[in-house]
Design a protein around this motif. Structure first.
Motif, PDB file in Angstrom:
ATOM      1  N   LYS A  89      20.946  20.695  64.753  1.00  0.00           N
ATOM      2  CA  LYS A  89      19.516  20.487  64.477  1.00  0.00           C
ATOM      3  C   LYS A  89      19.259  19.097  63.917  1.00  0.00           C
ATOM      4  O   LYS A  89      18.302  18.431  64.299  1.00  0.00           O
ATOM      5  CB  LYS A  89      19.002  21.569  63.534  1.00  0.00           C
ATOM      6  CG  LYS A  89      18.900  22.930  64.196  1.00  0.00           C
ATOM      7  CD  LYS A  89      18.413  23.984  63.224  1.00  0.00           C
ATOM      8  CE  LYS A  89      18.326  25.332  63.915  1.00  0.00           C
ATOM      9  NZ  LYS A  89      17.884  26.390  62.998  1.00  0.00           N
ATOM     10  N   THR A 144      23.791  30.119  67.904  1.00  0.00           N
ATOM     11  CA  THR A 144      23.088  31.238  67.268  1.00  0.00           C
ATOM     12  C   THR A 144      23.593  32.567  67.821  1.00  0.00           C
ATOM     13  O   THR A 144      23.824  33.521  67.062  1.00  0.00           O
ATOM     14  CB  THR A 144      21.562  31.110  67.483  1.00  0.00           C
ATOM     15  OG1 THR A 144      21.128  29.863  66.935  1.00  0.00           O
ATOM     16  CG2 THR A 144      20.814  32.244  66.819  1.00  0.00           C
ATOM     17  N   LEU A 145      23.800  32.641  69.131  1.00  0.00           N
ATOM     18  CA  LEU A 145      24.364  33.852  69.741  1.00  0.00           C
ATOM     19  C   LEU A 145      25.751  34.139  69.177  1.00  0.00           C
ATOM     20  O   LEU A 145      26.104  35.294  68.914  1.00  0.00           O
ATOM     21  CB  LEU A 145      24.421  33.710  71.259  1.00  0.00           C
ATOM     22  CG  LEU A 145      25.010  34.875  72.033  1.00  0.00           C
ATOM     23  CD1 LEU A 145      24.194  36.153  71.802  1.00  0.00           C
ATOM     24  CD2 LEU A 145      25.073  34.540  73.520  1.00  0.00           C
ATOM     25  N   HIS A 147      24.378  23.221  72.251  1.00  0.00           N
ATOM     26  CA  HIS A 147      23.291  24.161  72.515  1.00  0.00           C
ATOM     27  C   HIS A 147      23.124  25.116  71.330  1.00  0.00           C
ATOM     28  O   HIS A 147      23.957  25.992  71.114  1.00  0.00           O
ATOM     29  CB  HIS A 147      23.549  24.933  73.815  1.00  0.00           C
ATOM     30  CG  HIS A 147      23.491  24.059  75.016  1.00  0.00           C
ATOM     31  ND1 HIS A 147      22.334  23.836  75.714  1.00  0.00           N
ATOM     32  CD2 HIS A 147      24.444  23.317  75.627  1.00  0.00           C
ATOM     33  CE1 HIS A 147      22.582  23.012  76.716  1.00  0.00           C
ATOM     34  NE2 HIS A 147      23.862  22.683  76.676  1.00  0.00           N
ATOM     35  N   LYS A 148      22.038  24.926  70.594  1.00  0.00           N
ATOM     36  CA  LYS A 148      21.834  25.712  69.376  1.00  0.00           C
ATOM     37  C   LYS A 148      21.689  27.200  69.661  1.00  0.00           C
ATOM     38  O   LYS A 148      22.079  28.025  68.842  1.00  0.00           O
ATOM     39  CB  LYS A 148      20.640  25.189  68.580  1.00  0.00           C
ATOM     40  CG  LYS A 148      19.311  25.290  69.275  1.00  0.00           C
ATOM     41  CD  LYS A 148      18.207  24.696  68.429  1.00  0.00           C
ATOM     42  CE  LYS A 148      16.890  24.777  69.172  1.00  0.00           C
ATOM     43  NZ  LYS A 148      15.809  24.160  68.461  1.00  0.00           N
ATOM     44  N   HIS A 149      21.155  27.570  70.835  1.00  0.00           N
ATOM     45  CA  HIS A 149      20.998  28.994  71.146  1.00  0.00           C
ATOM     46  C   HIS A 149      22.359  29.672  71.337  1.00  0.00           C
ATOM     47  O   HIS A 149      22.538  30.826  70.958  1.00  0.00           O
ATOM     48  CB  HIS A 149      20.122  29.193  72.379  1.00  0.00           C
ATOM     49  CG  HIS A 149      18.725  28.685  72.197  1.00  0.00           C
ATOM     50  ND1 HIS A 149      17.915  29.114  71.168  1.00  0.00           N
ATOM     51  CD2 HIS A 149      18.012  27.780  72.888  1.00  0.00           C
ATOM     52  CE1 HIS A 149      16.756  28.503  71.243  1.00  0.00           C
ATOM     53  NE2 HIS A 149      16.783  27.671  72.285  1.00  0.00           N
TER      54      HIS A 149
END
Length: 132
Positions: A125, A79-80, A74-76
């Motif tokens: 990605k 990022t978090l 999960h890229k989010h």
């Protein structure tokens, strides 16, 4: 080389998530480290409240590390993770800047984890683009 080897995600996943789990457990729950007390104490909290904040942060870090480990695609979330590491580093800059020149300081801990997280994010990605 990036993009054709799932091993990069796995290596970053293990290092970053286990770092969160380690830093949540040992210096915050197992034995509250003096630097942890210094950081929360410098915010003006009493010793009891500082201890509660430190231990709560430890639990939160362990949960976050486990989430990173399990939901590593999960890229989010990754990022978090990057934003949290930057935020924690900035908190030290503001609250206890003298810690930045100590051995094994937040700079030498957070910057490599941030770099690994960017590699991890790039791999996620690239893998997502392959499935489109």
């Amino acid at each position: 080389m990036l993009g054709n080897n799932h091993g990069y995600i796995q290596l970053a996943r293990y290092i970053v998530s286990l770092s969160w789990i380690y830093h949540g457990f040992f210096p915050k729950l197992y034995h509250v480290a003096p630097l942890e007390k210094l950081m929360t104490g410098s915010a003006g909290f009493s010793a009891e409240v500082s201890d509660l904040i430190t231990r709560s942060a430890g639990v939160a870090e362990i949960i976050f590390g486990l989430c990173l480990f399990v939901f590593y695609k999960h890229k989010h979330l990754v990022t978090l993770n990057i934003l949290a590491l930057i935020g924690l580093l900035l908190a030290v800059v503001v609250m206890q800047p003298q810690l930045l020149i100590e051995a094994f300081n937040p700079v030498t801990t957070n910057l490599p984890l941030i770099a690994l997280s960017f590699i991890w994010l790039k791999e996620i990605k690239l893998q997502n683009n392959r499935y489109l």
